[in-house]
Design a protein around this motif. Structure first.
Motif, mmCIF file in Angstrom:
data_model
loop_
_atom_site.group_PDB
_atom_site.id
_atom_site.type_symbol
_atom_site.label_atom_id
_atom_site.label_comp_id
_atom_site.label_asym_id
_atom_site.label_seq_id
_atom_site.Cartn_x
_atom_site.Cartn_y
_atom_site.Cartn_z
ATOM 1 N N MET A 76 0.824 -1.136 -0.035
ATOM 2 C CA MET A 76 -0.094 0.075 0.017
ATOM 3 C C MET A 76 0.934 1.125 0.188
ATOM 4 O O MET A 76 1.917 1.435 0.917
ATOM 5 N N VAL A 77 0.922 2.149 -0.997
ATOM 6 C CA VAL A 77 1.618 3.494 -1.080
ATOM 7 C C VAL A 77 0.572 4.628 -0.683
ATOM 8 O O VAL A 77 -0.326 4.744 -1.489
ATOM 9 N N SER A 78 1.160 5.332 0.052
ATOM 10 C CA SER A 78 0.673 6.709 0.565
ATOM 11 C C SER A 78 1.475 7.801 0.316
ATOM 12 O O SER A 78 2.802 7.625 0.219
ATOM 13 N N THR A 79 0.911 8.995 -0.081
ATOM 14 C CA THR A 79 2.080 10.054 -0.193
ATOM 15 C C THR A 79 1.267 11.156 0.617
ATOM 16 O O THR A 79 0.313 11.152 1.016
ATOM 17 N N SER A 80 2.360 12.177 0.925
ATOM 18 C CA SER A 80 1.976 13.211 1.944
ATOM 19 C C SER A 80 2.908 14.281 1.557
ATOM 20 O O SER A 80 4.199 14.114 1.188
ATOM 21 N N PRO A 81 2.776 15.543 2.103
ATOM 22 C CA PRO A 81 3.792 16.888 1.644
ATOM 23 C C PRO A 81 5.051 16.585 2.443
ATOM 24 O O PRO A 81 5.007 15.928 3.512
ATOM 25 N N CYS A 82 6.019 16.857 1.748
ATOM 26 C CA CYS A 82 7.280 16.788 2.129
ATOM 27 C C CYS A 82 7.468 17.491 3.477
ATOM 28 O O CYS A 82 7.311 18.736 3.473
ATOM 29 N N PRO A 83 8.069 16.971 4.389
ATOM 30 C CA PRO A 83 8.067 17.788 5.905
ATOM 31 C C PRO A 83 9.378 18.719 5.846
ATOM 32 O O PRO A 83 9.204 19.517 6.563
ATOM 33 N N LYS A 84 10.154 18.587 4.942
ATOM 34 C CA LYS A 84 11.318 19.469 4.766
ATOM 35 C C LYS A 84 11.291 20.539 4.153
ATOM 36 O O LYS A 84 11.376 21.799 4.532
ATOM 37 N N CYS A 85 10.218 20.606 2.787
ATOM 38 C CA CYS A 85 10.182 21.792 2.098
ATOM 39 C C CYS A 85 8.595 22.220 2.295
ATOM 40 O O CYS A 85 8.233 23.341 1.652
ATOM 41 N N GLY A 86 7.776 21.449 2.928
ATOM 42 C CA GLY A 86 6.355 22.053 3.193
ATOM 43 C C GLY A 86 5.687 21.550 1.899
ATOM 44 O O GLY A 86 4.323 22.156 1.808
ATOM 45 N N GLY A 87 6.033 20.716 0.866
ATOM 46 C CA GLY A 87 5.448 20.462 -0.178
ATOM 47 C C GLY A 87 5.540 21.414 -1.289
ATOM 48 O O GLY A 87 5.334 21.205 -2.411
#
Length: 371
Positions: A174-185
């Motif tokens: 199962m693959v999920s995506t989320s905003p990058c925590p380092k650059c804030g998306g």
């Protein structure tokens, strides 16, 4: 054998919407990424029940003969296509990333209020709006990075703005995506912030904005000046400026739509004989003809001397209401002349202050109180 309706917790008369709502609630609760290990069988049963009850043909067959009527066409664990992939995507962020989020943020709209005279509303005017506004940073030009530098590609997400997380489950990965925590998306990182704006891309500054106020504007109306509000963050679009107008009451004229109204008082003789009088207007003194025999309530119209039309050319009219003044402080000679006029016109001429009847009445009244 399990009852699919019981598995989803719905009645046999449940609508498609109720079935889908129940499935989403249970799938969210029992998914291995949420519930953890030990719920795989329950999760599989819920999906199997929904596979049948969400398909009109399979549901008809199941309602008619139970699970046996499906001829072994149970749940296919080979994959989650169609509706399942849409549902899982909404639950767990699956699917292709949409790309990095633009860094800029739109600026705030501003509201300013001004008061103008009625004359300004008649002809239109120009004003300057002065105040402290957020302006684009002159050093970094809104980018937020120090001069000579630029935002760099994020080394954690590779510029995509999102990170992917893979979880192994009973049914595969199962693959999920989320905003990058380092650059804030955003996909980029400002490593050297602008020292003037501290990476915000804007600074506060005093500003004067000319405003064109059109003829015909009324109290409560707003003028929108697109892009004249606060500057956006890190190159974002600026907000808008709204000017709310209030028209100050005039001591002489009042407004009715695009017409101007006023009153003028004339002596009784001018009303009887007719006259030409001078009236002050916003366009200067104007001559107004008073016809002979005019009475109070007569309205003289001066075309085109009212308020300018807000939409379109031309102006409204000015309407002058006439009030006839009756004299109350006549001299003896003036009374004689008026009585003579009344006689010539065949009118009954009585002078309440001089008539013998009234004099006798007051004499008798004085005698009564003198006793």
């Amino acid at each position: 054998m399990a009852d699919f309706y019981e598995t989803l917790g719905v009645s046999r008369n449940a609508t498609d919407t109720e079935i889908k709502r129940a499935y989403k609630k249970l799938a969210r609760k029992l998914h291995p990424d949420v519930a953890g290990p030990g719920h795989e069988d329950e999760f599989k049963a819920v999906n199997e029940a929904y596979t049948v009850l969400s398909d009109p043909e399979k549901k008809r067959m199941y309602d008619a003969g139970g699970e046996q009527a499906l001829h072994g066409g149970g749940f296919d664990a080979a994959g989650f296509g169609g509706a399942f992939s849409d549902i899982f995507s909404s639950f767990f962020g699956g699917g292709a990333a949409s790309g990095p989020t633009p860094r800029g943020e739109r600026g705030r709209d501003r509201l300013e209020r001004i008061t103008i005279s009625l004359k300004d509303a008649v002809f239109g005017t120009k004003r300057d709006i002065k105040g402290s506004f957020a302006e684009q940073c002159p050093m970094c030009h809104g980018e937020g990075a120090a001069p000579g530098t630029h935002p760099t590609t994020c080394d954690q997400c590779g510029g995509s703005g999102s990170v992917r997380q893979v979880t192994n489950s009973l049914f595969g990965r199962m693959v999920s995506t989320s905003p990058c925590p380092k650059c804030g998306g955003h996909g980029t990182v400002i490593t050297t912030p602008c020292p003037t704006c501290n990476a915000e891309g804007r600074v506060r500054a005093e500003k004067s904005i000319p405003v064109d106020i059109r003829a015909g504007i009324e109290t409560g109306m707003r003028i929108r000046m697109s892009g004249q509000g606060d500057a956006g963050i890190q190159g974002g679009a600026p907000g808008d400026l709204y000017i709310e107008v209030s028209v100050r009451p005039d001591p002489i004229f009042r407004r009715a739509g695009d017409d101007l109204l006023a009153e003028v008082t004339i002596p009784m003789t001018s009303a009887a004989l007719g006259a030409e009088i001078s009236v002050d207007t916003f366009d200067g003194a104007q001559k107004v003809k008073i016809p002979a025999g005019t009475s109070s309530g007569f309205v003289a119209v001066l075309p085109g001397l009212g308020t300018g039309h807000l939409r379109g050319e031309g102006r409204g009219d000015m309407r002058i209401a006439v009030v006839v003044e009756t004299p109350s402080d006549l001299t003896g000679e003036q009374r004689k002349l008026l009585r003579k006029l009344a006689e010539l016109r065949g009118e009954q001429a009585t002078d309440a202050s001089m008539s013998e009847e009234n004099q006798g009445f007051f004499a008798r009244l004085r005698e009564k109180f003198a006793r």
